[in-house]
Design a protein around this motif. Structure first.
Motif, mmCIF file in Angstrom:
data_model
loop_
_atom_site.group_PDB
_atom_site.id
_atom_site.type_symbol
_atom_site.label_atom_id
_atom_site.label_comp_id
_atom_site.label_asym_id
_atom_site.label_seq_id
_atom_site.Cartn_x
_atom_site.Cartn_y
_atom_site.Cartn_z
ATOM 1 N N PRO A 136 10.833 7.792 -12.392
ATOM 2 C CA PRO A 136 10.715 7.684 -11.317
ATOM 3 C C PRO A 136 10.609 8.890 -10.463
ATOM 4 O O PRO A 136 9.917 8.933 -9.394
ATOM 5 N N THR A 137 10.556 9.936 -11.277
ATOM 6 C CA THR A 137 10.302 11.180 -10.592
ATOM 7 C C THR A 137 8.790 11.660 -11.080
ATOM 8 O O THR A 137 8.365 12.802 -10.733
ATOM 9 N N ASP A 138 8.235 10.855 -11.599
ATOM 10 C CA ASP A 138 6.563 11.193 -11.822
ATOM 11 C C ASP A 138 5.980 11.589 -10.309
ATOM 12 O O ASP A 138 6.025 10.774 -9.521
ATOM 13 N N THR A 139 5.216 12.580 -10.398
ATOM 14 C CA THR A 139 4.424 12.867 -9.217
ATOM 15 C C THR A 139 3.031 12.808 -9.296
ATOM 16 O O THR A 139 2.429 12.872 -10.481
ATOM 17 N N LEU A 140 2.288 12.769 -7.990
ATOM 18 C CA LEU A 140 1.137 12.563 -8.084
ATOM 19 C C LEU A 140 0.241 13.909 -8.842
ATOM 20 O O LEU A 140 -0.816 13.517 -9.554
ATOM 21 N N GLN A 141 0.594 14.959 -8.504
ATOM 22 C CA GLN A 141 -0.042 16.284 -9.012
ATOM 23 C C GLN A 141 0.217 16.186 -10.285
ATOM 24 O O GLN A 141 -0.730 16.581 -11.401
ATOM 25 N N GLY A 142 1.329 15.985 -10.940
ATOM 26 C CA GLY A 142 1.566 15.990 -12.271
ATOM 27 C C GLY A 142 0.746 14.872 -13.207
ATOM 28 O O GLY A 142 0.241 15.347 -14.126
ATOM 29 N N THR A 156 -3.291 17.321 2.761
ATOM 30 C CA THR A 156 -2.313 18.288 2.195
ATOM 31 C C THR A 156 -1.140 17.528 1.118
ATOM 32 O O THR A 156 -0.549 16.792 1.474
ATOM 33 N N PHE A 157 -1.430 17.693 -0.212
ATOM 34 C CA PHE A 157 -0.645 17.211 -1.263
ATOM 35 C C PHE A 157 0.240 18.081 -1.521
ATOM 36 O O PHE A 157 0.006 19.186 -2.082
ATOM 37 N N LEU A 158 1.552 17.595 -1.882
ATOM 38 C CA LEU A 158 2.763 18.620 -2.174
ATOM 39 C C LEU A 158 3.037 18.338 -3.475
ATOM 40 O O LEU A 158 2.910 17.125 -3.996
ATOM 41 N N PRO A 159 3.460 19.288 -4.584
ATOM 42 C CA PRO A 159 3.901 19.067 -5.707
ATOM 43 C C PRO A 159 4.924 17.965 -5.808
ATOM 44 O O PRO A 159 5.027 17.341 -6.965
ATOM 45 N N SER A 160 5.715 17.858 -5.033
ATOM 46 C CA SER A 160 6.999 16.764 -4.949
ATOM 47 C C SER A 160 6.447 15.273 -4.607
ATOM 48 O O SER A 160 7.238 14.495 -4.580
ATOM 49 N N ASP A 161 5.239 15.262 -4.258
ATOM 50 C CA ASP A 161 4.627 13.932 -3.810
ATOM 51 C C ASP A 161 4.842 12.708 -4.780
ATOM 52 O O ASP A 161 4.375 13.126 -5.918
ATOM 53 N N PRO A 162 5.789 11.883 -4.794
ATOM 54 C CA PRO A 162 5.885 11.005 -5.835
ATOM 55 C C PRO A 162 4.375 10.086 -6.291
ATOM 56 O O PRO A 162 3.698 10.000 -5.601
ATOM 57 N N PHE A 163 4.193 9.685 -7.404
ATOM 58 C CA PHE A 163 3.191 9.072 -7.882
ATOM 59 C C PHE A 163 3.147 7.647 -7.316
ATOM 60 O O PHE A 163 2.048 7.161 -6.937
ATOM 61 N N THR A 208 0.831 -1.002 -0.013
ATOM 62 C CA THR A 208 0.235 -0.086 -0.061
ATOM 63 C C THR A 208 0.776 1.140 -0.143
ATOM 64 O O THR A 208 2.035 1.252 0.566
ATOM 65 N N TYR A 209 0.382 2.437 -0.596
ATOM 66 C CA TYR A 209 1.253 3.498 -0.671
ATOM 67 C C TYR A 209 0.032 4.601 -0.501
ATOM 68 O O TYR A 209 -0.795 5.215 -1.398
ATOM 69 N N LEU A 210 0.332 5.312 0.885
ATOM 70 C CA LEU A 210 -0.813 6.174 1.256
ATOM 71 C C LEU A 210 -0.328 7.599 1.123
ATOM 72 O O LEU A 210 0.728 7.902 1.626
ATOM 73 N N LEU A 211 -1.248 8.332 0.603
ATOM 74 C CA LEU A 211 -0.926 9.730 0.314
ATOM 75 C C LEU A 211 -1.921 10.495 1.168
ATOM 76 O O LEU A 211 -3.234 10.055 0.921
ATOM 77 N N PRO A 212 -1.771 11.758 1.801
ATOM 78 C CA PRO A 212 -0.340 12.305 1.940
ATOM 79 C C PRO A 212 0.497 11.520 2.960
ATOM 80 O O PRO A 212 -0.286 10.811 3.815
ATOM 81 N N PRO A 213 1.662 11.427 2.966
ATOM 82 C CA PRO A 213 2.515 10.698 3.957
ATOM 83 C C PRO A 213 2.731 11.335 5.332
ATOM 84 O O PRO A 213 2.182 12.205 5.326
ATOM 85 N N ASN A 214 2.955 10.290 6.145
ATOM 86 C CA ASN A 214 2.951 10.784 7.552
ATOM 87 C C ASN A 214 3.982 12.164 7.574
ATOM 88 O O ASN A 214 4.881 12.205 6.852
#
Length: 218
Positions: free
Chosen positions: A142-148, A75-82, A63-69
């Motif tokens: 590897p640098t793909d982001t959630l927001q992108g 709150t989601f950051l532009p840098s959060d990985p997908f 599992t991959y939960l966002l936003p992370p701890n």
């Protein structure tokens, strides 16, 4: 989930909503080639997969939960990985090979409902099981982001001629799946016409949606 075909598409299944926070989670467990409404051949598995039969398996491993701890709530950051850190590169673990398919093939993505469907009535805070999105790309990074990636829509898929974009937006509940837990919803669905169960499903019927692999134009 990596699919090997002429253009080597990379698929990710993104769950936008869960039924019971912290109680159960779901992810794409397997993918199959489908022909004439029949599952054919051997399954393919997600990157970095940990089989449920492995001694090291835990829900947390898949599992991959966002936003992370550490983030402010919701709150989601532009840098959060997908992708989860174990799935950002094309690594297939032992016993979990990539699915082989071709342009215009239809594939079935399977995931367990884990109570998000059959136990929905037990949580008055939620009136639906949520939705899923499936994005496709021939050039994952590897640098793909959630927001992108979340900015990709069906229009991007058309404009890029199948190179990347949103391929499916659907309900988490496919209308057929159930966990065999004797809830009213499970008992009802067991009486409905359904596809043949896979051995790995046991008495459950996993949720699944189909996507068609596009022919990517140069």
């Amino acid at each position: 989930l990596k699919i090997t075909h002429i253009a080597a598409l990379i698929f990710s299944l993104y769950f936008l909503s869960f039924l019971r926070n912290g109680n159960a989670h779901s992810w794409v467990e397997r993918a199959y080639f489908v022909s004439n409404n029949t599952i054919v051949g051997q399954p393919g598995f997600p990157r970095g997969n940990v089989l449920r039969t492995s001694p090291s398996f835990t829900d947390k491993a898949m599992t991959y939960l966002l936003p992370p701890n550490g983030h402010t709530t919701n709150t989601f950051l532009p840098s959060d990985p997908f992708c989860k850190e174990t799935q950002r590169s094309a690594n297939q673990t032992s016993g979990s090979p990539v699915l082989s398919a071709h342009v215009n093939d239809t594939i079935l993505l399977l995931y367990q409902e884990n109570g998000h469907v059959t136990k929905l009535d037990e949580d008055p805070r939620h009136i639906t099981s949520g939705v899923i999105r499936v994005y496709g790309t021939s050039n994952s990074s590897p640098t793909d982001t959630l927001q992108g990636i979340n900015e990709w829509g069906f229009d991007k898929f058309i404009q890029s001629k199948g190179d990347y974009g949103l391929m499916l937006w659907a309900s988490f509940d496919d209308g057929d799946c159930y966990q065999d837990n004797n809830t009213p919803k499970a008992l009802e669905r067991k009486t409905l016409v359904q596809r043949a169960h896979l051995e790995v499903e046991g008495n459950d019927l996993w949720c699944g949606w189909r996507v068609r692999l596009p022919a990517i134009s140069p």
